[in-house]
Write a protein that holds these residues in place. Structure first.
Motif, PDB file in Angstrom:
ATOM      1  N   GLU A 253       4.734  -3.723  -6.911  1.00  0.00           N
ATOM      2  CA  GLU A 253       4.073  -2.455  -6.294  1.00  0.00           C
ATOM      3  C   GLU A 253       3.248  -2.692  -5.119  1.00  0.00           C
ATOM      4  OE1 GLU A 253       2.005  -0.575  -9.495  1.00  0.00           O
ATOM      5  OE2 GLU A 253       3.738  -0.225 -10.754  1.00  0.00           O
ATOM      6  N   LEU A 254       2.648  -4.109  -5.254  1.00  0.00           N
ATOM      7  CA  LEU A 254       1.650  -4.364  -4.102  1.00  0.00           C
ATOM      8  C   LEU A 254       2.570  -4.935  -2.868  1.00  0.00           C
ATOM      9  CD1 LEU A 254      -0.815  -6.892  -6.111  1.00  0.00           C
ATOM     10  CD2 LEU A 254      -1.154  -4.752  -5.207  1.00  0.00           C
ATOM     11  N   VAL A 255       3.702  -5.514  -3.030  1.00  0.00           N
ATOM     12  CA  VAL A 255       4.572  -5.796  -1.938  1.00  0.00           C
ATOM     13  C   VAL A 255       5.265  -4.586  -1.221  1.00  0.00           C
ATOM     14  CG1 VAL A 255       6.543  -7.014  -1.346  1.00  0.00           C
ATOM     15  CG2 VAL A 255       5.305  -8.145  -2.845  1.00  0.00           C
ATOM     16  N   ARG A 256       5.692  -3.525  -1.977  1.00  0.00           N
ATOM     17  CA  ARG A 256       6.104  -2.263  -1.634  1.00  0.00           C
ATOM     18  C   ARG A 256       4.939  -1.531  -0.973  1.00  0.00           C
ATOM     19  NH1 ARG A 256       9.768  -0.460  -6.760  1.00  0.00           N
ATOM     20  NH2 ARG A 256      11.599  -1.943  -6.489  1.00  0.00           N
ATOM     21  N   ASP A 257       4.049  -1.628  -1.333  1.00  0.00           N
ATOM     22  CA  ASP A 257       2.671  -0.865  -0.738  1.00  0.00           C
ATOM     23  C   ASP A 257       2.445  -1.424   0.726  1.00  0.00           C
ATOM     24  OD1 ASP A 257       0.528   1.052  -0.878  1.00  0.00           O
ATOM     25  OD2 ASP A 257      -0.795  -0.914  -0.578  1.00  0.00           O
ATOM     26  N   ARG A 258       2.393  -2.672   0.916  1.00  0.00           N
ATOM     27  CA  ARG A 258       2.014  -3.426   2.075  1.00  0.00           C
ATOM     28  C   ARG A 258       3.220  -3.264   2.991  1.00  0.00           C
ATOM     29  NH1 ARG A 258      -2.448  -2.834   2.981  1.00  0.00           N
ATOM     30  NH2 ARG A 258      -1.972  -1.135   1.649  1.00  0.00           N
ATOM     31  N   VAL A 259       4.399  -3.211   2.425  1.00  0.00           N
ATOM     32  CA  VAL A 259       5.498  -3.018   3.348  1.00  0.00           C
ATOM     33  C   VAL A 259       5.549  -1.723   3.964  1.00  0.00           C
ATOM     34  CG1 VAL A 259       8.026  -2.960   3.249  1.00  0.00           C
ATOM     35  CG2 VAL A 259       7.079  -4.811   2.405  1.00  0.00           C
ATOM     36  N   ALA A 260       5.198  -0.659   2.968  1.00  0.00           N
ATOM     37  CA  ALA A 260       5.089   0.758   3.348  1.00  0.00           C
ATOM     38  C   ALA A 260       4.102   0.943   4.306  1.00  0.00           C
ATOM     39  CB  ALA A 260       4.769   1.753   2.287  1.00  0.00           C
ATOM     40  N   ALA A 261       3.034   0.190   4.427  1.00  0.00           N
ATOM     41  CA  ALA A 261       1.647   0.417   5.281  1.00  0.00           C
ATOM     42  C   ALA A 261       2.337  -0.130   6.689  1.00  0.00           C
ATOM     43  CB  ALA A 261       0.590  -0.462   4.568  1.00  0.00           C
ATOM     44  N   LEU A 262       3.019  -1.384   6.653  1.00  0.00           N
ATOM     45  CA  LEU A 262       3.641  -1.982   7.801  1.00  0.00           C
ATOM     46  C   LEU A 262       4.416  -1.004   8.676  1.00  0.00           C
ATOM     47  CD1 LEU A 262       3.849  -5.786   6.952  1.00  0.00           C
ATOM     48  CD2 LEU A 262       2.340  -4.628   8.483  1.00  0.00           C
ATOM     49  N   ARG A 263       5.423  -0.336   7.823  1.00  0.00           N
ATOM     50  CA  ARG A 263       6.342   0.540   8.468  1.00  0.00           C
ATOM     51  C   ARG A 263       5.549   1.976   8.933  1.00  0.00           C
ATOM     52  NH1 ARG A 263      11.450   2.166   4.859  1.00  0.00           N
ATOM     53  NH2 ARG A 263      12.077   2.910   7.196  1.00  0.00           N
ATOM     54  N   THR A 264       4.802   2.230   8.388  1.00  0.00           N
ATOM     55  CA  THR A 264       3.805   3.378   8.850  1.00  0.00           C
ATOM     56  C   THR A 264       3.133   3.032  10.157  1.00  0.00           C
ATOM     57  OG1 THR A 264       3.649   4.342   6.708  1.00  0.00           O
ATOM     58  CG2 THR A 264       2.071   4.934   8.709  1.00  0.00           C
ATOM     59  N   LEU A 265       2.573   1.778  10.198  1.00  0.00           N
ATOM     60  CA  LEU A 265       1.691   1.276  11.446  1.00  0.00           C
ATOM     61  C   LEU A 265       2.764   1.083  12.517  1.00  0.00           C
ATOM     62  CD1 LEU A 265      -0.383   0.129  12.936  1.00  0.00           C
ATOM     63  CD2 LEU A 265      -0.079  -2.122  11.723  1.00  0.00           C
ATOM     64  N   THR A 266       3.954   0.642  12.215  1.00  0.00           N
ATOM     65  CA  THR A 266       5.015   0.451  13.379  1.00  0.00           C
ATOM     66  C   THR A 266       5.500   1.765  13.886  1.00  0.00           C
ATOM     67  OG1 THR A 266       5.863  -1.679  12.434  1.00  0.00           O
ATOM     68  CG2 THR A 266       7.196  -0.504  13.682  1.00  0.00           C
ATOM     69  N   GLU A 267       5.557   2.791  13.101  1.00  0.00           N
ATOM     70  CA  GLU A 267       6.149   4.116  13.492  1.00  0.00           C
ATOM     71  C   GLU A 267       5.006   4.794  14.457  1.00  0.00           C
ATOM     72  OE1 GLU A 267       9.350   5.385  13.146  1.00  0.00           O
ATOM     73  OE2 GLU A 267       9.967   3.511  12.208  1.00  0.00           O
ATOM     74  N   ASP A 268       3.832   4.399  13.952  1.00  0.00           N
ATOM     75  CA  ASP A 268       2.649   4.944  14.720  1.00  0.00           C
ATOM     76  C   ASP A 268       2.598   4.199  16.081  1.00  0.00           C
ATOM     77  OD1 ASP A 268       1.850   6.652  12.751  1.00  0.00           O
ATOM     78  OD2 ASP A 268       0.137   5.287  11.935  1.00  0.00           O
ATOM     79  N   LEU A 269       2.942   3.267  16.063  1.00  0.00           N
ATOM     80  CA  LEU A 269       2.909   2.425  17.361  1.00  0.00           C
ATOM     81  C   LEU A 269       4.183   2.904  18.291  1.00  0.00           C
ATOM     82  CD1 LEU A 269       1.960  -1.256  16.594  1.00  0.00           C
ATOM     83  CD2 LEU A 269       0.544   0.363  17.917  1.00  0.00           C
ATOM     84  N   LEU A 270       5.090   2.922  17.779  1.00  0.00           N
ATOM     85  CA  LEU A 270       6.373   3.717  18.570  1.00  0.00           C
ATOM     86  C   LEU A 270       6.089   5.035  19.170  1.00  0.00           C
ATOM     87  CD1 LEU A 270       9.317   2.373  16.245  1.00  0.00           C
ATOM     88  CD2 LEU A 270       9.037   1.621  18.671  1.00  0.00           C
ATOM     89  N   GLU A 271       5.350   5.791  18.113  1.00  0.00           N
ATOM     90  CA  GLU A 271       4.912   7.259  18.734  1.00  0.00           C
ATOM     91  C   GLU A 271       3.931   7.237  19.769  1.00  0.00           C
ATOM     92  OE1 GLU A 271       3.654  11.415  16.784  1.00  0.00           O
ATOM     93  OE2 GLU A 271       3.775   9.888  15.275  1.00  0.00           O
ATOM     94  N   ILE A 272       3.076   6.145  19.719  1.00  0.00           N
ATOM     95  CA  ILE A 272       1.947   6.182  20.677  1.00  0.00           C
ATOM     96  C   ILE A 272       2.765   5.621  22.001  1.00  0.00           C
ATOM     97  CG2 ILE A 272       0.085   4.843  21.535  1.00  0.00           C
ATOM     98  CD1 ILE A 272      -1.156   4.948  18.717  1.00  0.00           C
ATOM     99  N   SER A 273       3.653   4.727  21.752  1.00  0.00           N
ATOM    100  CA  SER A 273       4.341   4.212  22.964  1.00  0.00           C
ATOM    101  C   SER A 273       5.215   5.283  23.772  1.00  0.00           C
ATOM    102  CB  SER A 273       5.211   3.073  22.696  1.00  0.00           C
ATOM    103  OG  SER A 273       6.205   3.452  21.916  1.00  0.00           O
TER     104      SER A 273
END
Length: 423
Positions: A253-273
């Motif tokens: 659960e911890l690994v999946r939670d951190r992976v989801a947070a990283l994916r959200t951060l990456t999508e946010d960065l792509l949207e900002i770009s």
């Protein structure tokens, strides 16, 4: 009871550089013209009066010799004549000689008087009209020439100052465009391209160089952000797939939670770009703000009150508007405190929480990427995306703090919206 005095402010145009320069030039020209006029007037008057005094004293000497010899006096000489100033008569009675200019029967005369027998005064009168007219003509010439010189100097100075102020205003306008995000704006002052540039051209050239350098750094930052986000996307996809294969348990659960947070951060960065490129395309359609606010709150999965004061149908991009309101509601729950209230009042939508409020830097300068204060969770990207999407929509997003406590985000949609049910 006396009424309080009101503060009287000078008109705005009196605070401009052109007005101050014109006032300075006028004052200096007036002071210089006055000083030169006074010097010329005093010099010429002293010379003219001196010459007339010498003539009068010479004639008085001749009249004195004739008087003492018992000869007949000249027509312009007599003892105690009418019109002799009392000051000169008293001076002569005291045994002294003197001169004075005085009017007699409407004519200016240069009087010279000396002592005569019996405490009387022997006086001579010399015409002074021509000299008086000369001095008067000189004074008029000084006034006219001074006025003409002041007018010409003021006109030339105003033209010169207006040219400088126009260039300064153009430089200030470009600076405002750059601060608003138009990094392609340049002053491009023609004098800045010459080898001998003035101070205004130097400022314009420095501003252009600063804008070019700033644009280069921002473009480099945007490319770096986009490249990092794109490079992270592939391994994160594989990491997410691998995490789904892990056996159930707390570590998984911890690994999946951190992976989801990283994916959200990456999508946010792509949207900002994508927002930074300024090439976003709108998908315009009719949107009912009240219903959209309810959908956003329901999709957030957190409790929030929706208050519709005046519902409104607007022509906008529904997906982007949901993204803006969704980020505001999410930020209110993450960094604020309940109750969170979403209010729709015509084309204005506000999101308020009852937490500690926005930081001062955010209220003054807007959200900044990867900046949070007070140990807050997050990367500061949600509000940055909300501001960028609002700009794409042509809306205005402002941040403030309520008097009773709590953060308030106000989204004002463009004019042209119509009330719900209007035809």
């Amino acid at each position: 009871m006396s009424r309080p005095s009101r503060l009287i402010r000078n008109p705005r145009w009196t605070r401009t550089l052109a007005f101050k320069a014109a006032a300075f030039i006028t004052v200096m020209c007036c002071a210089l013209a006055t000083m030169l006029g006074v010097l010329v007037h005093v010099q010429v008057t002293n010379q003219t009066v001196g010459q007339s005094r010498d003539v009068a004293l010479s004639k008085l000497a001749e009249a004195t010799d004739a008087y003492e010899a018992g000869d007949a006096l000249a027509p312009n000489a007599s003892v105690d004549p009418d019109g002799l100033p009392r000051e000169l008569k008293a001076l002569a009675a005291a045994g002294e000689r003197g001169t004075m200019v005085a009017d007699y029967r409407g004519r200016p005369l240069m009087w010279a008087a000396g002592p005569a027998a019996g405490g009387r005064a022997l006086a001579v009168a010399v015409e002074y009209g021509q000299q008086a007219r000369t001095i008067e003509a000189l004074d008029n010439a000084i006034l006219w020439s001074s006025g003409l010189a002041i007018g010409v100097t003021l006109l030339v100075g105003a033209v010169a100052v207006a040219r400088v102020t126009r260039r300064l205003q153009a430089t200030a306008q470009v600076a405002r465009r750059i601060s608003a995000g138009d990094l392609d704006a340049r002053v491009d002052d023609p004098l800045a391209r010459k080898s001998r540039e003035d101070e205004v051209a130097a400022v314009a050239a420095a501003l252009d160089r600063m804008a070019t350098s700033l644009q280069g750094k921002l473009l480099s930052e945007q490319r770096f952000t986009a490249d990092v986000a794109h490079e992270l996307r592939t391994p994160l996809t594989g990491l997410h797939a691998a995490a789904e294969l892990l056996p159930p348990g707390r570590p998984t659960e911890l690994v999946r939670d951190r992976v989801a947070a990283l994916r959200t951060l990456t999508e946010d960065l792509l949207e900002i770009s994508r927002l930074d490129t300024g090439k976003e395309q709108l998908d315009i359609g009719a949107v009912e703000l009240g219903a959209l606010a309810h959908r956003v709150v329901a999709a957030s999965g957190a409790a929030a009150d929706v208050v519709v004061v005046r519902d409104r149908v607007v022509e906008t991009d529904r997906r982007r508007l949901e993204r803006v309101l969704g980020n505001l509601v999410s930020n209110a729950h993450r960094h604020g405190a309940e109750p969170v209230i979403v209010t729709v009042d015509g084309p204005v939508v506000t999101v308020r929480d009852h937490g500690g409020g926005y930081p001062e830097y955010l209220v003054l300068h807007g959200p900044q990427r990867f900046r949070t204060e007070g140990g807050a969770r997050g990367h500061g990207l949600g509000l940055t995306i909300a501001v960028g999407q609002a700009e794409v929509l042509g809306a205005r997003l402002a941040f403030g703090n309520a008097d009773g406590g709590g953060a308030v985000a106000t989204l004002t949609l463009p004019s042209g919206a119509s009330p719900l049910g209007a035809v």
